[in-house]
Design a protein around this motif. Sequence first.
Motif, mmCIF file in Angstrom:
data_model
loop_
_atom_site.group_PDB
_atom_site.id
_atom_site.type_symbol
_atom_site.label_atom_id
_atom_site.label_comp_id
_atom_site.label_asym_id
_atom_site.label_seq_id
_atom_site.Cartn_x
_atom_site.Cartn_y
_atom_site.Cartn_z
ATOM 1 N N TYR A 124 0.854 -1.182 0.000
ATOM 2 C CA TYR A 124 0.000 0.000 0.000
ATOM 3 C C TYR A 124 0.894 1.237 0.000
ATOM 4 O O TYR A 124 1.854 1.309 0.774
ATOM 5 C CB TYR A 124 -0.922 0.026 1.230
ATOM 6 N N THR A 125 0.581 2.187 -0.868
ATOM 7 C CA THR A 125 1.332 3.437 -0.947
ATOM 8 C C THR A 125 0.387 4.589 -0.652
ATOM 9 O O THR A 125 -0.665 4.713 -1.286
ATOM 10 C CB THR A 125 1.956 3.624 -2.339
ATOM 11 N N ALA A 126 0.768 5.409 0.327
ATOM 12 C CA ALA A 126 -0.006 6.612 0.666
ATOM 13 C C ALA A 126 0.745 7.818 0.126
ATOM 14 O O ALA A 126 1.951 7.946 0.331
ATOM 15 C CB ALA A 126 -0.171 6.730 2.175
ATOM 16 N N THR A 127 0.035 8.691 -0.587
ATOM 17 C CA THR A 127 0.638 9.898 -1.150
ATOM 18 C C THR A 127 -0.160 11.106 -0.686
ATOM 19 O O THR A 127 -1.377 11.157 -0.864
ATOM 20 C CB THR A 127 0.632 9.840 -2.692
ATOM 21 N N ASP A 128 0.549 12.082 -0.079
ATOM 22 C CA ASP A 128 -0.160 13.288 0.364
ATOM 23 C C ASP A 128 -0.170 14.332 -0.745
ATOM 24 O O ASP A 128 0.389 14.129 -1.825
ATOM 25 C CB ASP A 128 0.429 13.823 1.673
ATOM 26 N N MET A 129 -0.814 15.460 -0.478
ATOM 27 C CA MET A 129 -0.982 16.495 -1.502
ATOM 28 C C MET A 129 0.348 17.127 -1.929
ATOM 29 O O MET A 129 0.439 17.716 -2.995
ATOM 30 C CB MET A 129 -1.949 17.565 -1.010
ATOM 31 N N SER A 130 1.400 16.981 -1.094
ATOM 32 C CA SER A 130 2.717 17.522 -1.436
ATOM 33 C C SER A 130 3.556 16.529 -2.228
ATOM 34 O O SER A 130 4.681 16.828 -2.599
ATOM 35 C CB SER A 130 3.465 17.925 -0.163
ATOM 36 N N GLY A 131 3.028 15.319 -2.426
ATOM 37 C CA GLY A 131 3.757 14.298 -3.160
ATOM 38 C C GLY A 131 4.611 13.415 -2.268
ATOM 39 O O GLY A 131 5.318 12.538 -2.761
ATOM 40 N N ASN A 132 4.575 13.630 -0.952
ATOM 41 C CA ASN A 132 5.310 12.770 -0.023
ATOM 42 C C ASN A 132 4.619 11.409 0.024
ATOM 43 O O ASN A 132 3.398 11.325 -0.071
ATOM 44 C CB ASN A 132 5.321 13.375 1.382
ATOM 45 N N LYS A 133 5.429 10.360 0.186
ATOM 46 C CA LYS A 133 4.876 9.002 0.160
ATOM 47 C C LYS A 133 5.288 8.194 1.382
ATOM 48 O O LYS A 133 6.346 8.410 1.958
ATOM 49 C CB LYS A 133 5.349 8.266 -1.096
ATOM 50 N N ALA A 134 4.434 7.245 1.720
ATOM 51 C CA ALA A 134 4.724 6.239 2.740
ATOM 52 C C ALA A 134 4.278 4.901 2.185
ATOM 53 O O ALA A 134 3.322 4.821 1.412
ATOM 54 C CB ALA A 134 3.981 6.551 4.035
ATOM 55 N N ILE A 135 4.987 3.845 2.573
ATOM 56 C CA ILE A 135 4.685 2.503 2.074
ATOM 57 C C ILE A 135 4.415 1.565 3.245
ATOM 58 O O ILE A 135 5.124 1.582 4.249
ATOM 59 C CB ILE A 135 5.843 1.963 1.211
#
Length: 86
Positions: A65-76
């Motif tokens: 699962y990849t989470a992307t915020d409005m600034s383009g930062n990601k977490a996996i």
Amino acid sequence: MLPPSFGDSCPTEPLLVQTQSGKFSAVVTWTVPVASDNSGIPPEVRSNDMDPPHRMAEGTHVVIYTATDMSGNKAICSIDIRVVGQ
């Protein structure tokens, strides 16, 4: 600008599932992790096309699962699933 976080919703241990009787696969269900972001706006969360329930053959599988915020930062969040024969 901090990246999103899955917090405690991302499992750290592999999920072990036994195959169905007489089959070499199992229908696997897991809890979809939830991501949050310090901006207060929920990040977009996508998987590698595996959402529960999902039939899986014997062996080791990885659901990402990849989470992307409005600034383009990601977490996996990576979930290891092991389907073992009976």
